[in-house]
Design a protein around this motif. Structure first.
Motif: not given
Lengths: 306, 338
Positions: A190, A216, A300
Motif C-alpha cells: 500500500t 490492504s 483496500l
C-alpha cells in the motif's frame, strides 16, 4: 651572341609563341561568357492543384547587378499550358530600381522580358505571370522553371538558376506511425511501488469479535491508452475454511462482533480511476464478483496511476 | 555561170565573216579554273608584317616558261608593301619547278616566269615575303588574291582562280547559345526509379517498445547545372497525434523502448554531400520545422540514376507511456540550383 645564345632566344620565342597561341583563344572564351548562379529561384503557383488556371510568381535575387536593357528569360515546363497566350500585359516584374518591363516571345514554356531600370538592381526581383493565363499541369509533379538574366542585354554575362513548382504535393512525404495501447498490472504494498512478495498475501490475521481486521494492497495499472483501462476482480470462491463460508457483506458497514467479510476500494487516485470504480460497480452484479463481493473485512484496493 | 560564181563567192564571203571570229576565238584562248587557290598570311591580325603563302594545283600542266600572275588587294589600306617586293622575296616550289624570275612588282600585282624540269601537275606553293614582306590590311576583312597561269607563256592558255586572305577572322561566325539550368526532383521507393505513390507516404507502422521501426525513401534530383543543386527539407510540425508530440531525436541513436522519433540521411549517393550533420550510420536528427538545407551537390545529376539518389530513413520507437494513437506529420522537400 654565340650559337647557344641563339638557340636560347629561339626557344624562348617558341615558348612565347606557344603561350600566345594557347592563351589568346582561351582569353577570348573567358571574355565571351560570364555566368553566375541564381541560388534562390522560387516558383509559387497561386494554386498547387492540377489543371487549374493560376497566377505564377517567380522570385530571385540577382548575383550580378541588373542594368537597364537586361533581358530576363523564363523557361519552364510546357506541362504548364497557356504560355503562348500570355501577353506583355499579363506580366509584372517588380524590384527596387525596376521601372518597366517589355515582355515578348511568348511560346509554350518560354518568354523573355527586357527591363528598364533607373539604377542597378541588386535585390529581390519578383515576376508575376498574372490574369490566370497559365494552367497548372494535369499531373502532380515537380516542374522546372529556369530564369536566365542576360545582363545589359549584351549577350556576354548570364546569371541563371532554376527552381521547381511543386504541384499536388508531390514533394511531400507523409510520415505515419501508430502507437498501440500497452498495459501493465502489478500488485504493490500500500502506498508504495514495492511489489507484494510472491505468493502475494493479504493477511487479516487472527480475527476477534471485538475488532474489524483489515489488510490492504495496491493495484497498479499502467496503460498508454487515452481511453484508459478496466480492472476486474474475481475469486476462486467464498472466503471459507472449507466447510463454512463467511457471511458476505452486502454494501454495508462491517461491525465488530457481527460475522461479515468483504472488500472495498479504499482509495481512488484520479478521475480516470473513477470510471473504473463505476465499472467495478457494474461488474459487481456479475457472477465472478459474487465471491469476494460483500463487505466482510475491510480490504483496500488502491489503483495506481499508469 | 558568172552569176552562180558570184553567188558562191558571196556565200563563201558571208561564211568567212561569220565563222572566222569563232574559229579565231577557239584558237586564241583556252582557259581552265584553278579551284583550290588558298591564301594564308602568316598572321591574320591587321596591319602586321607577314609572309603570305599562296597555293594552287594546276589544271593544265604547267610547262617551262609558264608565267604566274598574282593579283591581290593591294595598297596602303590593303596588303601593303607590294611595290617594294623583289624577286628575292618570292619563293615558288613544286614538283619539277627548278626556278623562277619574278618581276613587275607594284601594289597588288607581280608575275613570275617559271623554269621547270618537266610538267608541273601537282601542288604549287608560292611564299611572298623575305627581306621585304607585305603588311596585312588595316581593317578586318576578306581580301581577294587571284592567280593566273599563262601556260608556257604563250598567251593562249590561261588557268585562273582566286582565293581569299581572311584577316581578323572576318570570315568567322561565332555561334552562341546559353543553356539555362533545369531542375527536377522526385521521390522514389528506396533504390529504385519507382515513384512513391501519391500521397507519398513513409509508414512506420505499428510501433513497439521492443523495436525501432523505420521507413525509407529516395530523393532524386536532376540538374544540368555544373555547380549542382541543394535539397532542402521542412515539415508541417512535429510528429504528433494531434495533442502529443513525439520526443525528437537529437543526433542520438534510437533505442527500443525509449520514445524517440527522427530521421537521418542513410545514403548520400554518389553526387551529394550533407550540408549539415544529417548523414549518419545510426544516429537520428529531429525533422526540421523550418526550411533547412540537408544535402548539396557540385555537379550535374540525374534523378533517374539510383546511385545518385539521396536516401532518407525515418525511425521511431515508443515507450510504454507513449500515448496510443496515430501519429503523423508531413515532410516537404524543395530544391534549387547552386
Amino acid at each position: 651572341m654565340n650559337r647557344f645564345g641563339k638557340i636560347k632566344v629561339v626557344n624562348l620565342t617558341s615558348i612565347f609563341l606557344l603561350i600566345v597561341l594557347v592563351a589568346v583563344p582561351l582569353s577570348s572564351l573567358i571574355t565571351k561568357v560570364k555566368a553566375a548562379s541564381l541560388t534562390n529561384v522560387t516558383v509559387t503557383p497561386a494554386s498547387l492543384n492540377t489543371s487549374t488556371a493560376a497566377n505564377v510568381v517567380i522570385t530571385f535575387t540577382p548575383v550580378t547587378t541588373i542594368t537597364t536593357g537586361s533581358i530576363v528569360i523564363f523557361t519552364y515546363d510546357t506541362a504548364f499550358t497557356g504560355g503562348a497566350s500570355v501577353a506583355d500585359a499579363d506580366i509584372t516584374i517588380t524590384g527596387t530600381n525596376i521601372t518597366a518591363e517589355t515582355c515578348t516571345g511568348f511560346i509554350a514554356g518560354y518568354f523573355r522580358c527586357t527591363l528598364t531600370t533607373s539604377a542597378g538592381v541588386t535585390t529581390a526581383v519578383t515576376a508575376t505571370i498574372g490574369n490566370n493565363k497559365l494552367t497548372t499541369p494535369s499531373s502532380v509533379g515537380n516542374y522546372s522553371w529556369s530564369v536566365s538574366v542576360d545582363i545589359g542585354g549584351a549577350g556576354t554575362t548570364f546569371d541563371s538558376g532554376a527552381g521547381l513548382a511543386y504541384i499536388g504535393d508531390e514533394n511531400d512525404v507523409d510520415i505515419r506511425a501508430y502507437v498501440p495501447p500497452v498495459l501493465a498490472l502489478d500488485l504493490y504494498q500500500t502506498g508504495t511501488s514495492t511489489l507484494l512478495s510472491n505468493p502475494n498475501t493479504c493477511n487479516l490475521g487472527v480475527l476477534s469479535f471485538n475488532a474489524v481486521n483489515t489488510c490492504s494492497y495496491d493495484i497498479g495499472v499502467g496503460t498508454n491508452n487515452a481511453s484508459g483501462a478496466t480492472i476486474r476482480v474475481m475469486s476462486d470462491g467464498h472466503f471459507t475454511n472449507g466447510t463454512h463460508n463467511f457471511t458476505q457483506a452486502g454494501d454495508t458497514a462491517i461491525v465488530a462482533g457481527t460475522e461479515e467479510y468483504g472488500f472495498r476500494i479504499s482509495s481512488l487516485q484520479n478521475q480516470y480511476l473513477l470510471i473504473l470504480q463505476t465499472l467495478v460497480t457494474q461488474q459487481n452484479t456479475k457472477q465472478y464478483l459474487q465471491s469476494p463481493h460483500p463487505w466482510l473485512l475491510q480490504q483496500l484496493l488502491v489503483i495506481k496511476r499508469p | 555561170m558568172r552569176r552562180s560564181a558570184k553567188l558562191i563567192m558571196c556565200i563563201l564571203l558571208v561564211s568567212a565573216i561569220v565563222f572566222s571570229p569563232l574559229l579565231l576565238s577557239t584558237v586564241k584562248v583556252k582557259a581552265a579554273s584553278l579551284t583550290d587557290v588558298t591564301v594564308t598570311p602568316a598572321s591574320t591580325a591587321i596591319s602586321t608584317s607577314a609572309n603570305v603563302t599562296v597555293t594552287f594545283t594546276p589544271n593544265t600542266a604547267i610547262t617551262n616558261n609558264t608565267v604566274l600572275i598574282f593579283t591581290y588587294d593591294g595598297g596602303t589600306a590593303n596588303f601593303d608593301g607590294g611595290a617594294a617586293l623583289t624577286n628575292a622575296d618570292i619563293a615558288i616550289t613544286g614538283t619539277n619547278i627548278s626556278s623562277k624570275t619574278c618581276t613587275g612588282f607594284i601594289a597588288g600585282y607581280f608575275r613570275c616566269t617559271l623554269t621547270t624540269g618537266g610538267s608541273v601537275t601537282t601542288l604549287v606553293t608560292a611564299v611572298i615575303g623575305g627581306t621585304n614582306k607585305l603588311t596585312t590590311p588595316d581593317a578586318a576583312g576578306n581580301y581577294s588574291w587571284s592567280v593566273s597561269a599563262d601556260i608556257g607563256g604563250a598567251g593562249t592558255t590561261f588557268d585562273g582562280g582566286a582565293g581569299l586572305a581572311y584577316i581578323a577572322d572576318e570570315n568567322d561566325v561565332d555561334i552562341r547559345a546559353y543553356v539555362p539550368p533545369v531542375l527536377a526532383l522526385d521521390l522514389y521507393q528506396t533504390n529504385t526509379n519507382t515513384l512513391l505513390s501519391n500521397p507519398n507516404t513513409c509508414n512506420l507502422g505499428v510501433l513497439s517498445f521492443n523495436a525501432v521501426n523505420t521507413c525509407s525513401y529516395d530523393i532524386g534530383v536532376g540538374t544540368n547545372n555544373a555547380s549542382g543543386a541543394t535539397i532542402r527539407m521542412t515539415s508541417d510540425g512535429q510528429f504528433t497525434n494531434g495533442s502529443y508530440n513525439f520526443t525528437q531525436a537529437a543526433d542520438t541513436a534510437i533505442v527500443a523502448g525509449t520514445e524517440k522519433y527522427g530521421f537521418r540521411i542513410s545514403d548520400l549517393g554518389t553526387v551529394f554531400t550533407d550540408s549539415a550533420d544529417f548523414n549518419h550510420a545510426s544516429e537520428y536528427e529531429s525533422v526540421p520545422t523550418s526550411v533547412t538545407s540537408i544535402a548539396t551537390s557540385a555537379a550535374v545529376s540525374n534523378k533517374a540514376t539510383t546511385a545518385q539518389h539521396v536516401e532518407i530513413t525515418h525511425a521511431a520507437t515508443m515507450s510504454t507511456s507513449t500515448p496510443v494513437g496515430s501519429y503523423d506529420h508531413t515532410v516537404t522537400y524543395t530544391a534549387f540550383t547552386d
